[in-house]
Design a protein around this motif. Structure first.
Motif, PDB file in Angstrom:
ATOM      1  N   PHE A   1       0.770  -1.008   0.015  1.00 48.12           N
ATOM      2  CA  PHE A   1       0.091  -0.054   0.058  1.00 48.12           C
ATOM      3  C   PHE A   1       0.866   1.222  -0.146  1.00 48.12           C
ATOM      4  N   CYS A   2       2.206   1.204   0.677  1.00 48.71           N
ATOM      5  CA  CYS A   2       2.871   2.343   0.899  1.00 48.71           C
ATOM      6  C   CYS A   2       3.483   2.680  -0.782  1.00 48.71           C
ATOM      7  N   PHE A   3       3.914   1.727  -1.298  1.00 47.16           N
ATOM      8  CA  PHE A   3       4.293   1.641  -2.618  1.00 47.16           C
ATOM      9  C   PHE A   3       3.341   2.193  -3.838  1.00 47.16           C
ATOM     10  N   LEU A   4       1.935   1.711  -3.438  1.00 45.52           N
ATOM     11  CA  LEU A   4       0.866   2.257  -4.392  1.00 45.52           C
ATOM     12  C   LEU A   4       0.758   3.794  -4.090  1.00 45.52           C
ATOM     13  N   SER A   5       0.924   4.130  -2.814  1.00 44.32           N
ATOM     14  CA  SER A   5       0.391   5.568  -2.452  1.00 44.32           C
ATOM     15  C   SER A   5       1.288   6.556  -3.377  1.00 44.32           C
ATOM     16  N   SER A   6       2.475   6.064  -4.017  1.00 46.05           N
ATOM     17  CA  SER A   6       3.316   7.067  -4.798  1.00 46.05           C
ATOM     18  C   SER A   6       2.597   7.408  -5.634  1.00 46.05           C
ATOM     19  N   PHE A   7       1.395   7.052  -6.203  1.00 46.68           N
ATOM     20  CA  PHE A   7       0.603   7.384  -7.415  1.00 46.68           C
ATOM     21  C   PHE A   7      -0.031   8.533  -7.122  1.00 46.68           C
TER      22      PHE A   7
ATOM     23  N   SER B   1       0.543  10.366  -4.074  1.00 48.93           N
ATOM     24  CA  SER B   1       1.435  11.215  -3.118  1.00 48.93           C
ATOM     25  C   SER B   1       1.614  12.759  -3.489  1.00 48.93           C
ATOM     26  N   MET B   2       1.594  13.572  -2.631  1.00 49.56           N
ATOM     27  CA  MET B   2       2.022  14.957  -2.644  1.00 49.56           C
ATOM     28  C   MET B   2       3.497  15.065  -3.113  1.00 49.56           C
ATOM     29  N   ALA B   3       4.266  14.038  -2.705  1.00 52.35           N
ATOM     30  CA  ALA B   3       5.859  14.013  -3.020  1.00 52.35           C
ATOM     31  C   ALA B   3       5.970  12.610  -3.737  1.00 52.35           C
ATOM     32  N   PRO B   4       5.596  12.497  -5.026  1.00 51.71           N
ATOM     33  CA  PRO B   4       5.749  11.038  -5.596  1.00 51.71           C
ATOM     34  C   PRO B   4       7.041  10.678  -5.548  1.00 51.71           C
ATOM     35  N   SER B   5       7.967  11.335  -5.768  1.00 50.91           N
ATOM     36  CA  SER B   5       9.564  10.719  -5.989  1.00 50.91           C
ATOM     37  C   SER B   5      10.021  10.203  -4.396  1.00 50.91           C
ATOM     38  N   VAL B   6       9.481  11.007  -3.378  1.00 46.60           N
ATOM     39  CA  VAL B   6       9.816  10.654  -1.872  1.00 46.60           C
ATOM     40  C   VAL B   6       9.095   9.364  -1.541  1.00 46.60           C
ATOM     41  N   SER B   7       7.828   9.184  -2.018  1.00 43.26           N
ATOM     42  CA  SER B   7       7.109   8.154  -1.293  1.00 43.26           C
ATOM     43  C   SER B   7       7.496   6.853  -2.362  1.00 43.26           C
ATOM     44  N   LEU B   8       8.067   7.120  -3.605  1.00 42.91           N
ATOM     45  CA  LEU B   8       8.648   5.930  -4.458  1.00 42.91           C
ATOM     46  C   LEU B   8       9.846   5.386  -3.876  1.00 42.91           C
ATOM     47  N   ARG B   9      10.670   6.369  -3.507  1.00 39.64           N
ATOM     48  CA  ARG B   9      12.029   5.739  -2.945  1.00 39.64           C
ATOM     49  C   ARG B   9      11.759   5.093  -1.499  1.00 39.64           C
ATOM     50  N   ALA B  10      11.064   5.874  -0.683  1.00 37.00           N
ATOM     51  CA  ALA B  10      10.986   5.363   0.625  1.00 37.00           C
ATOM     52  C   ALA B  10      10.079   4.033   0.758  1.00 37.00           C
ATOM     53  N   SER B  11       9.161   3.799  -0.141  1.00 34.10           N
ATOM     54  CA  SER B  11       8.416   2.630  -0.112  1.00 34.10           C
ATOM     55  C   SER B  11       9.169   1.449  -0.527  1.00 34.10           C
TER      56      SER B  11
ATOM     57  N   LEU C   1      -6.224  16.866  12.553  1.00 35.31           N
ATOM     58  CA  LEU C   1      -6.605  17.674  11.592  1.00 35.31           C
ATOM     59  C   LEU C   1      -6.192  17.182  10.152  1.00 35.31           C
ATOM     60  N   ALA C   2      -4.826  17.075  10.032  1.00 27.31           N
ATOM     61  CA  ALA C   2      -4.234  16.689   8.730  1.00 27.31           C
ATOM     62  C   ALA C   2      -4.830  15.556   8.273  1.00 27.31           C
ATOM     63  N   ALA C   3      -5.131  14.690   8.854  1.00 23.24           N
ATOM     64  CA  ALA C   3      -5.587  13.001   8.322  1.00 23.24           C
ATOM     65  C   ALA C   3      -6.884  13.396   8.000  1.00 23.24           C
ATOM     66  N   SER C   4      -7.795  14.507   8.472  1.00 24.86           N
ATOM     67  CA  SER C   4      -9.221  14.463   8.135  1.00 24.86           C
ATOM     68  C   SER C   4      -9.285  15.204   6.743  1.00 24.86           C
ATOM     69  N   ASP C   5      -8.134  15.575   6.451  1.00 25.24           N
ATOM     70  CA  ASP C   5      -8.356  16.327   4.875  1.00 25.24           C
ATOM     71  C   ASP C   5      -8.275  14.975   3.838  1.00 25.24           C
ATOM     72  N   THR C   6      -7.361  14.235   4.101  1.00 21.60           N
ATOM     73  CA  THR C   6      -7.289  13.049   3.383  1.00 21.60           C
ATOM     74  C   THR C   6      -7.606  11.792   4.055  1.00 21.60           C
ATOM     75  N   PRO C   7      -8.902  11.567   4.346  1.00 25.65           N
ATOM     76  CA  PRO C   7      -9.086  10.360   5.365  1.00 25.65           C
ATOM     77  C   PRO C   7      -8.806   8.999   4.816  1.00 25.65           C
ATOM     78  N   TRP C   8      -9.219   8.601   3.493  1.00 25.55           N
ATOM     79  CA  TRP C   8      -8.946   7.142   3.190  1.00 25.55           C
ATOM     80  C   TRP C   8      -7.589   6.818   2.574  1.00 25.55           C
ATOM     81  N   PHE C   9      -6.851   7.725   1.900  1.00 26.40           N
ATOM     82  CA  PHE C   9      -5.593   7.249   1.157  1.00 26.40           C
ATOM     83  C   PHE C   9      -4.403   8.164   1.741  1.00 26.40           C
TER      84      PHE C   9
END
Length: 424
Positions: free
Chosen positions: A74-80, A82-92, A277-285
């Protein structure tokens, strides 16, 4: 000189390699930021080559156990998104390979080998911190604390907690004697000293709670499984009543006050509020795996400024579940909780159902420590961390039938038929 495969991948014969591999991995988890990429390559070099030695033993059939990879995928899929896709892709990708290393370790390590490797590894980490450590100003506590060679006293306290837990496991659960007993005793005392020096309320309280629970559970091994289950049910009711009474009569505030903290946990509750509060802005993904604390993002910059984090890095919400909700939403949080709770309840079930299971007690204690700490720390959602390594190792052990460990840890009486049925 040729080395037999069994000395590398057979849990009954690879104690020397296993202890060294675990100890080195722990040291790298502690200080990879100090020693850089070469230390991460050394970590991979310890575990990945075992696949070439014997891929059947090292890998097994993980297609049957997708739940172990659910959060990492799921962390890998979140790269698609993500607000920072390159960061998410590398970290995942790093997290996924880290999980694979932990599962390889799970396949080739016996519980006793893990305990002894943990003793050696934690002792090395703490000794290095005591020799080259420093004091640092804590923005949450408003005081100077000994952090060792880490950037936070809570990380020093975490390794000290694990040092105590593994020392307990080696001496009390696996009954080490001789030189191992002496060495483990010294490592345990070193861990206690480091725990006190860190002055980490989180680490002290969780260590006392988990060690006390482990001791009570070990004493219950002398009871029949049915009596053990009744005792555990009574303990849950009594523990719930005790916690309720503590909150009602202010005992919890008094305990926190003894460590110089108040009911706001010196700033953590504000961080939790901001995280919710931050989580409530994007609650599902969520905003993407590791896609929140990114330099240049307004909210991250604001919180760094509020807590005087000049480096603008290495900060989080001090709560695993809030952090996971922000980054991966409710769906990602569910997959992480699935892994942790399955590990905890699965090993508890083995402990309560089997006539005697030392390994289940060790892995339940590890899972319990990670669960308790998850409400105030971030130990299991990042790569190259000891918490996430132990989480997947413990959870993965549930994929191996307990009866496969009988040669190493024989039962005092034959395993009852219903236990074999339950585990089969």
């Amino acid at each position: 000189m040729r080395i037999a495969k069994s000395h590398l991948v057979d849990p009954e014969r690879n104690q020397f390699y296993g202890i060294a591999a675990v100890a080195l991995s722990f040291f790298i988890f502690a200080y990879s930021t100090r020693f850089g990429q070469i230390s991460i390559l050394a970590y991979y070099a310890v575990w990945f080559p075992l696949v070439l030695v014997d891929y059947r033993r090292a890998l097994g059939n993980y297609l049957r156990y997708v739940w172990l990879f659910a959060f990492a995928i799921f962390c890998f899929l979140s790269s698609f998104w993500s607000m920072a896709p390159s960061v998410s892709l590398r970290a995942s990708i790093q997290y996924l390979t880290h999980v694979i290393c932990a599962l390889i370790a799970m396949r080739v390590l016996a519980p006793r080998t893990l305990a002894l490797g943990g003793v050696v590894g934690c002792a090395a980490v703490l000794l290095y911190s005591l020799l080259f450590g420093r004091y640092l100003y804590d923005v949450l506590d408003g005081s100077y604390s000994f952090v060792g060679a880490f950037s936070s006293k809570n990380q020093l306290g975490f390794f000290a907690s694990l040092g105590i837990l593994f020392s307990y496991g080696a001496v009390m659960i696996f009954r080490e004697r001789g030189l191992w007993f002496i060495g483990t005793l010294m490592a345990g005392l070193l861990s206690c000293y480091a725990l006190m020096a860190s002055k980490s309320a989180t680490s002290v309280l969780t260590t006392l709670a988990v060690t006390g629970l482990s001791l009570v559970m070990q004493m219950s091994l002398y009871l029949a499984p049915r009596q053990r289950r009744v005792l555990f049910a009574v303990a849950i009711v009594f523990g719930g009543a005790l916690v309720t009474a503590s909150l009602q009569f202010g005992v919890m505030d008094a305990v926190l006050g003894a460590f110089g903290k108040d009911s706001t946990l010196t700033g953590r509750t504000y961080l939790w509020q901001q995280g919710i509060l931050a989580a409530s802005d994007t609650p599902w993904f969520g905003v993407g795996y590791q896609g929140y604390w990114v330099q240049g993002f307004a909210e991250a910059e604001r919180l760094w400024n509020d807590f005087y984090i000049a480096s603008r890095s290495g900060f989080h919400f001090h709560n695993t579940w809030i952090e996971t909700m922000v980054e991966t939403g409710a769906l990602g949080t569910f997959t992480l909780a699935l892994v942790l709770l399955t590990s905890l309840l699965g090993h508890l079930r083995r402990f309560l159902m089997l006539e005697r299971s030392e390994s289940a007690l060790l892995f339940f204690a590890i899972s319990a420590l990670l669960l308790v700490r998850s409400f105030v720390e971030i130990d299991i959602i990042f790569s190259y961390q000891i918490g996430s390594f132990l989480l997947y190792l413990a959870a993965g052990k549930l994929t191996i039938a307990e009866r496969q460990n009988l040669k190493l840890f024989p039962l005092r009486r034959p395993m009852p038929a219903y236990a074999v049925t339950q585990l089969g």
